[in-house]
Design an enzyme around this catalytic site. Structure first.
Site, short mmCIF file in Angstrom:
data_model
loop_
_atom_site.label_atom_id
_atom_site.label_comp_id
_atom_site.label_asym_id
_atom_site.label_seq_id
_atom_site.Cartn_x
_atom_site.Cartn_y
_atom_site.Cartn_z
NE ARG A 151 8.17 -6.92 10.01
CZ ARG A 151 7.52 -7.75 10.48
NH1 ARG A 151 7.48 -7.78 11.95
NH2 ARG A 151 6.58 -8.39 9.85
CG ASP A 158 -7.17 -5.26 5.21
OD1 ASP A 158 -6.53 -4.59 5.90
OD2 ASP A 158 -6.75 -5.48 4.16
CB ILE A 211 -0.97 -0.04 1.34
CG1 ILE A 211 -2.11 1.08 1.10
CG2 ILE A 211 -0.08 0.17 2.44
CD1 ILE A 211 -2.99 0.79 -0.03
CE LYS A 238 -7.98 -0.24 4.71
NZ LYS A 238 -8.12 -1.55 4.69
#
Length: 304
Positions: free
Chosen positions: A36, A167, A13, A89
């Site tokens: 990470r 989701d 995203i 979100k």
């Protein structure tokens, strides 16, 4: 003059929406990034949030595009460092941790913005304006998605805290809570859990006020169905394609250009300029209620 912003979380995203939007924005310039695992970036890159914050004390705005579960730790670190924070979100994994974020942001005097990108879809403001003052007789949400089109493999989405079909489904709920002229409450919920998942792959929800929702991540058709149909005393409104297209009594309404994330980043710039936080948890409350009230059914394993 564009303001520097750091982006934490460089997944699909971020690459598809956040980075291009920041690059095109007159309000922002990407100054640093963190993830990470390593990513090739044209800006200074760090493997953890703390390192980025320490290296860039002059960057006072941070956008978090991490999955929901690790987002809380990164948000709290940014707030403690005096940075304004924008949240992808859903704003967090639980309602309680978002309440902690809000209190911390208020105490630190920084802006906290819980963004809902589907509310910036082109047809949503016009739909909200048309529905104002009308009597809703029925509203049905159909959100059927081909999960393999958006997730090449399932990791956090199918694990506890990943929300599963909620989701994408929370996008529909964010539109519903924005456009309906009255609040609704959940009355029943049916959830389908694959044997190899910790989150639901499909959900059927019933709300007060004649509102129903059908979410499914197993769609096999030629295209996704992201549709909200609202029957009123003055006609029928339909938002299609996730809010990009608006129809009133089957007639298309011109809603202008569609650019959800440009709207989010413009809103964040305005909130920072005014020193005002905005955290609306109503879509996430409905998800929490669905999981609380949900009658669970175990279905066949599902893999991408």
């Amino acid at each position: 003059m564009a303001r520097p912003i750091a982006l934490i979380g460089i997944g699909d995203i971020a690459k598809a929406q956040h980075i291009p939007t920041i690059d095109a924005s007159p309000d922002w310039v990407l100054a640093a990034a963190a993830n990470r695992s390593h990513r090739e970036m044209s800006v200074p890159f760090y493997n953890d949030t703390a390192a980025l914050l320490a290296a860039h004390p002059d960057v006072d705005c941070v956008s978090l595009a991490l999955p929901p579960v690790p987002r809380f730790e990164a948000a709290m670190a940014a707030i403690a460092a005096g940075r304004h924070v924008m949240l992808e979100k859903p704003p967090g994994a639980t309602l309680s941790e978002i309440a902690i974020m809000q209190a911390a942001a208020e105490e630190a005097g920084v802006v906290l913005y819980a963004s809902w990108h589907s509310r910036s879809a082109a047809g949503v403001p016009r739909a909200k304006a048309w529905l104002a003052g009308k009597t809703i007789t029925r509203c049905h949400i159909q959100w059927h998605e081909r999960v393999f089109e958006y997730h090449k493999s399932l990791s956090w989405e199918s694990q506890a805290g990943g929300m599963g079909v909620f989701d994408p489904g929370i996008n529909a709920l964010s539109i519903m809570t924005e456009i309906l002229p009255q609040q609704v409450s959940l009355t029943s919920s049916e959830l389908l859990f694959p044997e190899n998942w910790e989150t639901p792959i499909a959900a059927k929800l019933v709300f007060s006020g004649g509102v129903t929702a059908d979410f499914d991540w197993r769609h096999q058709g030629p295209g996704d169905i992201w549709r909200i149909t609202v029957e009123t005393d003055a006609g029928v409104l339909m938002l299609d394609n996730g809010g990009q297209h608006l129809f009133i009594d089957d007639a298309a309404v011109d809603v202008g250009p569609h650019d959800e994330y440009a709207g989010l980043y413009a809103r964040f710039a305005d909130l920072v300029a005014r020193g005002q936080s905005h955290v609306d948890l109503s879509p996430m409350v409905h998800v929490a209620d669905a999981l609380t009230l949900g009658r669970r059914e175990i279905v066949a394993p599902f893999d991408i």
